[in-house]
Design a protein around this motif. Structure first.
Motif, PDB file in Angstrom:
ATOM      1  N   LEU A   8     -28.039  -6.910  71.771  1.00  0.00           N
ATOM      2  CA  LEU A   8     -28.646  -5.582  71.841  1.00  0.00           C
ATOM      3  C   LEU A   8     -28.013  -4.625  70.833  1.00  0.00           C
ATOM      4  CD1 LEU A   8     -28.855  -5.007  75.716  1.00  0.00           C
ATOM      5  CD2 LEU A   8     -30.692  -5.753  74.180  1.00  0.00           C
ATOM      6  N   LEU A   9     -28.847  -3.773  70.280  1.00  0.00           N
ATOM      7  CA  LEU A   9     -28.389  -2.631  69.498  1.00  0.00           C
ATOM      8  C   LEU A   9     -28.698  -1.389  70.319  1.00  0.00           C
ATOM      9  CD1 LEU A   9     -27.453  -1.143  66.923  1.00  0.00           C
ATOM     10  CD2 LEU A   9     -29.826  -1.300  66.100  1.00  0.00           C
ATOM     11  N   LEU A  10     -27.668  -0.673  70.731  1.00  0.00           N
ATOM     12  CA  LEU A  10     -27.853   0.543  71.516  1.00  0.00           C
ATOM     13  C   LEU A  10     -27.840   1.748  70.587  1.00  0.00           C
ATOM     14  CD1 LEU A  10     -25.448  -0.167  74.540  1.00  0.00           C
ATOM     15  CD2 LEU A  10     -27.779  -0.991  74.138  1.00  0.00           C
ATOM     16  N   LEU A  11     -28.846   2.603  70.740  1.00  0.00           N
ATOM     17  CA  LEU A  11     -28.953   3.818  69.932  1.00  0.00           C
ATOM     18  C   LEU A  11     -29.140   5.007  70.858  1.00  0.00           C
ATOM     19  CD1 LEU A  11     -31.504   2.523  67.250  1.00  0.00           C
ATOM     20  CD2 LEU A  11     -29.024   2.703  66.969  1.00  0.00           C
ATOM     21  N   TRP A  12     -28.527   6.129  70.512  1.00  0.00           N
ATOM     22  CA  TRP A  12     -28.726   7.383  71.221  1.00  0.00           C
ATOM     23  C   TRP A  12     -28.531   8.508  70.210  1.00  0.00           C
ATOM     24  CZ3 TRP A  12     -24.620   4.090  71.802  1.00  0.00           C
ATOM     25  CH2 TRP A  12     -23.341   4.588  71.512  1.00  0.00           C
ATOM     26  N   PRO A  13     -28.973   9.695  70.506  1.00  0.00           N
ATOM     27  CA  PRO A  13     -28.817  10.783  69.543  1.00  0.00           C
ATOM     28  C   PRO A  13     -27.360  10.939  69.112  1.00  0.00           C
ATOM     29  CG  PRO A  13     -30.294  11.448  71.298  1.00  0.00           C
ATOM     30  CD  PRO A  13     -29.711  10.127  71.711  1.00  0.00           C
ATOM     31  N   GLU A  66     -23.313  -1.897  68.926  1.00  0.00           N
ATOM     32  CA  GLU A  66     -23.894  -3.235  68.911  1.00  0.00           C
ATOM     33  C   GLU A  66     -23.239  -4.089  69.984  1.00  0.00           C
ATOM     34  OE1 GLU A  66     -24.518  -5.195  65.160  1.00  0.00           O
ATOM     35  OE2 GLU A  66     -24.371  -3.298  64.063  1.00  0.00           O
ATOM     36  N   LEU A  67     -24.065  -4.753  70.782  1.00  0.00           N
ATOM     37  CA  LEU A  67     -23.591  -5.690  71.793  1.00  0.00           C
ATOM     38  C   LEU A  67     -23.927  -7.095  71.307  1.00  0.00           C
ATOM     39  CD1 LEU A  67     -24.745  -3.896  75.084  1.00  0.00           C
ATOM     40  CD2 LEU A  67     -22.565  -3.692  73.857  1.00  0.00           C
ATOM     41  N   ALA A  68     -22.895  -7.896  71.065  1.00  0.00           N
ATOM     42  CA  ALA A  68     -23.086  -9.227  70.490  1.00  0.00           C
ATOM     43  C   ALA A  68     -23.818 -10.148  71.461  1.00  0.00           C
ATOM     44  CB  ALA A  68     -21.730  -9.827  70.115  1.00  0.00           C
ATOM     45  N   GLN A  69     -24.350 -11.224  70.928  1.00  0.00           N
ATOM     46  CA  GLN A  69     -25.112 -12.166  71.738  1.00  0.00           C
ATOM     47  C   GLN A  69     -24.283 -12.667  72.917  1.00  0.00           C
ATOM     48  OE1 GLN A  69     -27.013 -15.312  69.550  1.00  0.00           O
ATOM     49  NE2 GLN A  69     -27.399 -16.565  71.353  1.00  0.00           N
ATOM     50  N   ALA A  70     -24.886 -12.609  74.101  1.00  0.00           N
ATOM     51  CA  ALA A  70     -24.197 -13.036  75.321  1.00  0.00           C
ATOM     52  C   ALA A  70     -25.240 -13.257  76.403  1.00  0.00           C
ATOM     53  CB  ALA A  70     -23.180 -11.979  75.765  1.00  0.00           C
ATOM     54  N   ASP A  71     -24.800 -13.790  77.520  1.00  0.00           N
ATOM     55  CA  ASP A  71     -25.681 -13.933  78.675  1.00  0.00           C
ATOM     56  C   ASP A  71     -26.201 -12.553  79.086  1.00  0.00           C
ATOM     57  OD1 ASP A  71     -26.406 -15.900  81.074  1.00  0.00           O
ATOM     58  OD2 ASP A  71     -25.824 -13.991  81.938  1.00  0.00           O
ATOM     59  N   LYS A  72     -27.448 -12.499  79.540  1.00  0.00           N
ATOM     60  CA  LYS A  72     -28.053 -11.213  79.863  1.00  0.00           C
ATOM     61  C   LYS A  72     -27.326 -10.479  80.979  1.00  0.00           C
ATOM     62  CE  LYS A  72     -32.663 -12.209  78.057  1.00  0.00           C
ATOM     63  NZ  LYS A  72     -34.094 -12.484  78.322  1.00  0.00           N
ATOM     64  N   ARG A  73     -26.666 -11.213  81.889  1.00  0.00           N
ATOM     65  CA  ARG A  73     -25.906 -10.539  82.947  1.00  0.00           C
ATOM     66  C   ARG A  73     -24.713  -9.796  82.364  1.00  0.00           C
ATOM     67  NH1 ARG A  73     -27.154 -15.528  85.636  1.00  0.00           N
ATOM     68  NH2 ARG A  73     -28.450 -15.211  87.486  1.00  0.00           N
ATOM     69  N   LEU A  83     -24.534  -8.674  79.221  1.00  0.00           N
ATOM     70  CA  LEU A  83     -25.086  -7.549  78.469  1.00  0.00           C
ATOM     71  C   LEU A  83     -25.494  -6.410  79.390  1.00  0.00           C
ATOM     72  CD1 LEU A  83     -27.343  -9.293  75.798  1.00  0.00           C
ATOM     73  CD2 LEU A  83     -25.140  -8.181  75.424  1.00  0.00           C
ATOM     74  N   ALA A  84     -26.029  -6.746  80.556  1.00  0.00           N
ATOM     75  CA  ALA A  84     -26.470  -5.702  81.489  1.00  0.00           C
ATOM     76  C   ALA A  84     -25.308  -4.818  81.893  1.00  0.00           C
ATOM     77  CB  ALA A  84     -27.113  -6.344  82.716  1.00  0.00           C
ATOM     78  N   ARG A  85     -24.167  -5.418  82.146  1.00  0.00           N
ATOM     79  CA  ARG A  85     -22.986  -4.620  82.536  1.00  0.00           C
ATOM     80  C   ARG A  85     -22.520  -3.738  81.391  1.00  0.00           C
ATOM     81  NH1 ARG A  85     -20.444  -6.188  87.292  1.00  0.00           N
ATOM     82  NH2 ARG A  85     -21.301  -8.056  88.270  1.00  0.00           N
ATOM     83  N   ALA A  86     -22.506  -4.287  80.174  1.00  0.00           N
ATOM     84  CA  ALA A  86     -22.079  -3.487  79.017  1.00  0.00           C
ATOM     85  C   ALA A  86     -23.059  -2.339  78.770  1.00  0.00           C
ATOM     86  CB  ALA A  86     -21.969  -4.380  77.786  1.00  0.00           C
ATOM     87  N   LEU A  87     -24.352  -2.624  78.914  1.00  0.00           N
ATOM     88  CA  LEU A  87     -25.361  -1.579  78.737  1.00  0.00           C
ATOM     89  C   LEU A  87     -25.173  -0.463  79.761  1.00  0.00           C
ATOM     90  CD1 LEU A  87     -28.062  -0.342  77.759  1.00  0.00           C
ATOM     91  CD2 LEU A  87     -29.236  -1.963  79.269  1.00  0.00           C
ATOM     92  N   LEU A  88     -24.951  -0.821  81.021  1.00  0.00           N
ATOM     93  CA  LEU A  88     -24.820   0.202  82.057  1.00  0.00           C
ATOM     94  C   LEU A  88     -23.536   1.008  81.927  1.00  0.00           C
ATOM     95  CD1 LEU A  88     -26.343  -1.459  85.241  1.00  0.00           C
ATOM     96  CD2 LEU A  88     -27.350   0.223  83.706  1.00  0.00           C
TER      97      LEU A  88
END
Length: 405
Positions: free
Chosen positions: A366-371, A376-383, A385-390
């Motif tokens: 994932l590439l996270l963007l905000w104002p 950048e979140l490197a390739q990983a299991d979606k679970r 990534l979900a924690r890093a995103l939150l």
């Protein structure tokens, strides 16, 4: 690298039988690097794949494998282990061990220690993908989840048997991240999080529909992680074949218009809306009430635009913190930043589809963007990534709402 969450933690690592047991050796090393004390219990089957001497060298502690060790059990060694641990992690957790844990058996040292301990229990399944999807295994896993047992993984990919599918043990660093997140602060405590997930289907006739390849895994992983982070979670799910994460309220929908209705009903009572669903942009203008027959001639299908749910929520006042997704095949950051600005989002998670990422995959990047920011979140299991995103979503909530969850 020392983890402030795991530093000083007393982790009892249970290793069960299976080829993935070799990864447990690296897991011990990584846990110690994170600052944890580690003791290892091997099942009899695990000892056929890896040796006690390996784990003793890596952990710096004697390794136990038998309930009938006279020297250790003279002082009730299994009770001492149960009291010593403040975390129990079974990795890999075979189908056999999951079944025995689910049914409360105590027929070896590992299961006896688990029953005798009040420490939180985590399991990291690893097995053939057919064993993982078998109804008996699924029932055992759901039984454990209902008791509060954390389930880390499994990941998907090539397996030692030569087949491919879900059932791989998460990598050691991913397991470390999962355990640290489970022990760490709950950054969404007290907040209400609404998540949309999966595809939408738009009927052409009673037999055929227009849809997309979204599996719903990312959205379901986000809902699961939000519960672990302390949130009250409602999930609006398109047509997917995924079990409801423990602690999540779920509403199933089929079409984009049904998803819009469900989202707009739940939004007023939500603090955060994560729009992870792959909502279809178009639908047939006039679905047929009867099955369309093959005529030998070409057929034109008129499409009309579906409602833009995220944009509509963005125009509400007040509105929750808005997190969108952008699945792109080219110019990832350019398209994602345009969507971020055009819809007035607080954060967008962009991912490239194809190349074994995104749709119909267990992993993503994932590439996270905000104002004013990006991550950048490197390739990983979606679970994972979900924690890093939150974690980033919780930070954005504090920044934009001036409040601590």
């Amino acid at each position: 690298m020392t983890s402030p969450v795991l530093a000083g933690a007393r982790v009892l690592l249970g290793v069960s039988g299976g080829i993935a047991a070799y990864k447990a050796a690296d897991l011990v090393r990584r846990l110690r690097e994170a600052g944890a004390e580690v003791r290892v219990v091997l099942t009899e089957s695990a000892a056929r794949f890896v040796t006690a001497l390996t784990f003793q060298a890596l952990s710096g502690q004697p390794v136990r494998s038998s309930l009938w060790d006279e020297a250790a059990e003279a002082a009730m060694g299994h009770i001492e282990l149960a009291r010593w641990a403040d975390e129990i992690l079974v990795a890999p957790a075979s189908a056999d061990v999951l079944a025995r844990l689910a049914h409360g058996q105590a027929n070896d040292l590992l299961t006896t220690v688990v029953l005798a301990s009040t420490a939180p229990l985590s399991v990291a399944p690893a097995m053939n993908h057919q064993m993982w999807t078998h109804a008996a295994t699924r029932a055992n896993v759901e039984t454990l989840r209902a008791r509060g047992v954390r389930v880390f993984g499994p990941a998907s990919g090539a397996q030692a048997c030569g087949e491919t599918g879900e059932g791989r043990l998460l990598e050691p660093l991913d397991l470390i991240a999962e355990l640290a997140a489970a022990r760490g602060p709950r950054p969404l405590a007290g907040l209400r999080v609404l998540v949309s997930a999966g595809p939408t289907f738009e009927d052409i006739d009673p037999v055929r529909f227009i849809g997309n390849r979204s599996s719903g895994r990312m959205g379901f992983a986000i809902a699961e992680a939000a519960v672990a982070f302390g949130a009250e979670v409602e999930l609006v799910a398109g047509p997917v074949a995924l079990p409801t994460p423990t602690g999540v309220r779920r509403r199933d929908v089929r079409s984009a218009r049904e998803m819009r209705e469900a989202v707009l009903t739940a939004v007023p009572s939500s603090d955060i809306f994560v729009s992870a669903a792959a909502v279809g942009d178009y639908r047939p203008a006039e679905p047929s009430a009867l099955k369309l027959k093959k005529t030998g001639a070409s057929r034109a299908l008129e499409l009309v635009q579906n409602p833009d749910i995220l944009a509509e929520v963005g125009r509400l006042a007040p509105r929750p913190l808005l997190v969108g997704f952008a699945a792109e095949t080219d110019d990832l950051e350019l398209h994602a930043r345009d969507k971020l600005e055009r819809k007035g989002l607080d954060l967008i998670a962009a991912n490239r589809v194809g190349e074994n990422l995104g749709f119909e995959c267990a992993e993503n990047a994932l590439l996270l963007l905000w104002p004013g920011g990006r991550e950048e979140l490197a390739q990983a299991d979606k679970r994972v990534l979900a924690r890093a995103l939150l974690q980033r979503v919780a930070a954005r909530y504090r920044e934009t709402r001036g409040a601590t969850p």
